[in-house]
Design a protein around this motif. Structure first.
Motif, PDB file in Angstrom:
ATOM      1  N   ALA A 250      15.561   2.451  17.624  1.00 22.78           N
ATOM      2  CA  ALA A 250      15.111   3.569  17.083  1.00 22.78           C
ATOM      3  C   ALA A 250      14.228   3.296  15.689  1.00 22.78           C
ATOM      4  N   THR A 251      14.072   2.212  15.393  1.00 29.77           N
ATOM      5  CA  THR A 251      13.115   1.835  14.154  1.00 29.77           C
ATOM      6  C   THR A 251      11.802   0.854  14.807  1.00 29.77           C
ATOM      7  N   SER A 252      10.814   1.344  13.905  1.00 27.53           N
ATOM      8  CA  SER A 252       9.429   0.830  14.216  1.00 27.53           C
ATOM      9  C   SER A 252       9.073   0.000  12.895  1.00 27.53           C
ATOM     10  N   PHE A 253       8.107  -1.124  13.154  1.00 31.45           N
ATOM     11  CA  PHE A 253       7.616  -1.813  12.143  1.00 31.45           C
ATOM     12  C   PHE A 253       6.035  -2.049  12.023  1.00 31.45           C
ATOM     13  N   ILE A 254       5.634  -1.670  11.044  1.00 33.47           N
ATOM     14  CA  ILE A 254       3.950  -1.553  10.766  1.00 33.47           C
ATOM     15  C   ILE A 254       3.805  -2.569   9.511  1.00 33.47           C
ATOM     16  N   GLN A 255       2.780  -3.428   9.810  1.00 28.52           N
ATOM     17  CA  GLN A 255       2.225  -4.128   8.674  1.00 28.52           C
ATOM     18  C   GLN A 255       0.761  -4.415   8.896  1.00 28.52           C
ATOM     19  N   PHE A 256       0.284  -4.411   7.696  1.00 23.94           N
ATOM     20  CA  PHE A 256      -1.240  -4.545   7.773  1.00 23.94           C
ATOM     21  C   PHE A 256      -1.780  -4.935   6.271  1.00 23.94           C
ATOM     22  N   HIS A 257      -3.039  -5.519   6.340  1.00 22.73           N
ATOM     23  CA  HIS A 257      -3.654  -5.978   4.910  1.00 22.73           C
ATOM     24  C   HIS A 257      -4.481  -4.796   4.440  1.00 22.73           C
ATOM     25  N   ALA A 258      -4.563  -4.534   3.055  1.00 18.42           N
ATOM     26  CA  ALA A 258      -5.119  -3.500   2.382  1.00 18.42           C
ATOM     27  C   ALA A 258      -5.830  -4.114   1.318  1.00 18.42           C
ATOM     28  N   GLU A 259      -7.284  -3.717   1.758  1.00 20.85           N
ATOM     29  CA  GLU A 259      -8.136  -4.289   0.643  1.00 20.85           C
ATOM     30  C   GLU A 259      -8.363  -3.521  -0.531  1.00 20.85           C
ATOM     31  N   MET A 260      -8.476  -3.998  -2.021  1.00 19.30           N
ATOM     32  CA  MET A 260      -8.468  -3.291  -3.072  1.00 19.30           C
ATOM     33  C   MET A 260      -9.484  -3.920  -4.032  1.00 19.30           C
ATOM     34  N   ALA A 261      -9.967  -3.154  -4.861  1.00 15.05           N
ATOM     35  CA  ALA A 261     -11.049  -3.696  -6.060  1.00 15.05           C
ATOM     36  C   ALA A 261     -10.320  -4.941  -6.731  1.00 15.05           C
ATOM     37  N   LYS A 262     -11.050  -6.098  -6.630  1.00 18.27           N
ATOM     38  CA  LYS A 262     -10.401  -7.178  -7.247  1.00 18.27           C
ATOM     39  C   LYS A 262     -10.223  -7.138  -8.764  1.00 18.27           C
ATOM     40  N   GLU A 263     -10.666  -6.178  -9.418  1.00 13.90           N
ATOM     41  CA  GLU A 263     -10.671  -6.034 -10.971  1.00 13.90           C
ATOM     42  C   GLU A 263      -9.205  -5.514 -11.255  1.00 13.90           C
ATOM     43  N   ILE A 264      -8.431  -4.753 -10.271  1.00 14.97           N
ATOM     44  CA  ILE A 264      -7.326  -4.449 -10.591  1.00 14.97           C
ATOM     45  C   ILE A 264      -6.158  -5.251 -10.782  1.00 14.97           C
ATOM     46  N   SER A 265      -5.065  -4.891 -11.590  1.00 14.94           N
ATOM     47  CA  SER A 265      -4.021  -5.830 -11.943  1.00 14.94           C
ATOM     48  C   SER A 265      -3.134  -6.038 -10.777  1.00 14.94           C
ATOM     49  N   LEU A 266      -2.131  -7.032 -10.747  1.00 20.55           N
ATOM     50  CA  LEU A 266      -1.341  -7.136  -9.714  1.00 20.55           C
ATOM     51  C   LEU A 266      -0.418  -6.028  -9.640  1.00 20.55           C
ATOM     52  N   ALA A 267      -0.144  -5.441 -10.645  1.00 16.61           N
ATOM     53  CA  ALA A 267       0.945  -4.276 -10.710  1.00 16.61           C
ATOM     54  C   ALA A 267       0.242  -3.021 -10.444  1.00 16.61           C
ATOM     55  N   GLU A 268      -0.838  -2.749 -10.547  1.00 15.97           N
ATOM     56  CA  GLU A 268      -1.548  -1.636  -9.966  1.00 15.97           C
ATOM     57  C   GLU A 268      -1.826  -1.809  -8.523  1.00 15.97           C
ATOM     58  N   ALA A 269      -2.075  -2.925  -8.021  1.00 11.63           N
ATOM     59  CA  ALA A 269      -2.133  -3.011  -6.566  1.00 11.63           C
ATOM     60  C   ALA A 269      -0.881  -2.822  -6.027  1.00 11.63           C
ATOM     61  N   HIS A 270       0.340  -3.420  -6.640  1.00 10.03           N
ATOM     62  CA  HIS A 270       1.655  -2.882  -6.049  1.00 10.03           C
ATOM     63  C   HIS A 270       1.675  -1.531  -5.941  1.00 10.03           C
ATOM     64  N   ASP A 271       1.612  -0.786  -7.018  1.00  7.47           N
ATOM     65  CA  ASP A 271       1.794   0.675  -7.042  1.00  7.47           C
ATOM     66  C   ASP A 271       1.035   1.342  -5.908  1.00  7.47           C
ATOM     67  N   ILE A 272      -0.136   0.868  -5.811  1.00  9.92           N
ATOM     68  CA  ILE A 272      -0.930   1.333  -4.675  1.00  9.92           C
ATOM     69  C   ILE A 272      -0.632   1.234  -3.411  1.00  9.92           C
ATOM     70  N   ALA A 273       0.145   0.037  -3.234  1.00  8.11           N
ATOM     71  CA  ALA A 273       0.638  -0.205  -1.799  1.00  8.11           C
ATOM     72  C   ALA A 273       1.825   0.625  -1.746  1.00  8.11           C
ATOM     73  N   ASP A 274       2.850   0.680  -2.534  1.00  6.05           N
ATOM     74  CA  ASP A 274       3.773   1.490  -2.538  1.00  6.05           C
ATOM     75  C   ASP A 274       3.524   3.004  -2.248  1.00  6.05           C
ATOM     76  N   GLU A 275       2.263   3.555  -2.693  1.00  2.17           N
ATOM     77  CA  GLU A 275       1.825   4.834  -2.527  1.00  2.17           C
ATOM     78  C   GLU A 275       1.398   5.240  -0.989  1.00  2.17           C
ATOM     79  N   VAL A 276       0.698   4.217  -0.446  1.00  2.00           N
ATOM     80  CA  VAL A 276       0.257   4.067   0.943  1.00  2.00           C
ATOM     81  C   VAL A 276       1.447   3.879   1.766  1.00  2.00           C
ATOM     82  N   MET A 277       2.241   2.912   1.557  1.00  2.00           N
ATOM     83  CA  MET A 277       3.574   2.807   2.230  1.00  2.00           C
ATOM     84  C   MET A 277       4.325   4.033   2.622  1.00  2.00           C
ATOM     85  N   TYR A 278       4.476   4.927   1.352  1.00  2.00           N
ATOM     86  CA  TYR A 278       5.196   6.172   1.410  1.00  2.00           C
ATOM     87  C   TYR A 278       4.446   7.238   2.418  1.00  2.00           C
ATOM     88  N   MET A 279       3.016   7.155   2.197  1.00  2.00           N
ATOM     89  CA  MET A 279       2.377   8.040   3.004  1.00  2.00           C
ATOM     90  C   MET A 279       2.297   7.736   4.750  1.00  2.00           C
TER      91      MET A 279
END
Length: 307
Positions: A250-279
């Protein structure tokens, strides 16, 4: 599941899947009893084929029940992705049950061609088959609801088997009518062989579906496209690549690479990834999403498989 539908909770999924397995075993057990009585009364080989099918239904449904119970066991230290593939193994077991019953019925049908027998008490057999059809239709209706809510491979395979049973029961009714009212003794073994052919097709479909899960077959192209569109709709996600998808129970798994601007911090990239994950999880309930964050323009190894 559409965006407007409420996702089914994991507890509800587990409860529905268990109820479906209990219902399947119960219905098949009742059908064995009444079909056995009808076969003794009629000695019809086509009715025997339906009886054998119900006996195998019980065996397959019990295997299904145990597999679903195991598949619903939470992930543990040795099985980080859970135990969902037990469902697909149950599907293969069902296909084996169907194939074995088909071989037995084929031999019985050939024997009936060689030594035809008169069908007696056909009315009793027809009444029993009508009861079997009504009970099976009610079970299929419930299973269809459960599959819609859970996406369970094991319940879907079980439902495919019982859908075949409807045609089997109708064929038995026609066979009994032709043999008793039109004195066409060959109708009984002929319809039994047709039933075997139909059961073989069902076994093949269940096998393919189960192997797809065991071999980690990707989501359909339209679902993969939708995942990419959802992820790239985030204003700070520049590109999505190296997507991998699979299902396990009953469970599915999705994984992918998400390309982001290289100027952003690791913390911001993490937050963006979390937002996309919830979407993505909102659009695909009961799914675990893993996102790797890539800085824009970095030369990296990528999958050779074409997207």
């Amino acid at each position: 599941m559409s965006d407007t539908e409420e996702p089914t909770s994991q507890n509800t999924v587990a409860r529905l899947m268990r109820l479906a397995t209990y219902a399947s075993v119960s219905v098949a057990s009742v059908l064995i009893i009444i079909k056995a009585g009808a076969w003794i009364a009629t000695e019809s080989v086509s009715l025997l084929s339906s009886l054998v099918d119900s006996v195998l239904d019980v065996g397959a449904s019990v295997v299904n029940l145990l597999a679903v119970r195991h598949a619903l066991t939470p992930a543990d230290r040795d099985h980080r992705f859970g135990h969902g593939k037990a469902e697909a193994l149950a599907g293969l077991a069902q296909a084996a049950f169907i194939a074995g019953s088909g071989a037995f019925l084929l031999l019985e049908s050939i024997d009936r061609f060689i030594q035809p027998r008169e069908i007696s008490n056909s009315e009793t057999g027809i009444i029993v088959m009508v009861i079997a059809i009504v009970m099976t239709l009610l079970l299929i209706g419930f299973q269809s609801y459960v599959v819609k809510q859970t996406g369970s491979v094991a319940i879907k395979a079980d439902s495919l088997h019982y859908r075949a049973d409807i045609l089997v029961n109708v064929a038995v009714i026609v066979s009994l009518f032709l043999a008793s009212n039109l004195s066409w003794s060959m109708a009984d073994p002929i319809f039994a062989i047709l039933i075997v052919a139909y059961m073989s097709i069902g076994a093949y479909k269940i096998s393919v579906q189960s192997l797809d899960v065991l071999m980690d077959k990707e989501f359909p192209d339209e679902d993969r496209k939708r995942i990419k569109e959802i992820a790239e709709s985030h204003e700070k996600v520049l590109n999505v690549h190296d997507m991998r998808t699979r299902s396990s129970g009953a469970t599915s798994f999705i994984q992918f690479h998400a390309e982001m601007a290289k100027e952003i911090s690791l913390a911001e990239a993490h937050d963006i990834a979390d937002e996309v994950m919830y979407m993505v999880e909102e659009a695909f309930p009961n799914t675990e999403v893993l996102i790797h964050q890539d800085p824009e323009g970095v030369d990296e190894r990528r999958d050779d498989v074409q997207e």
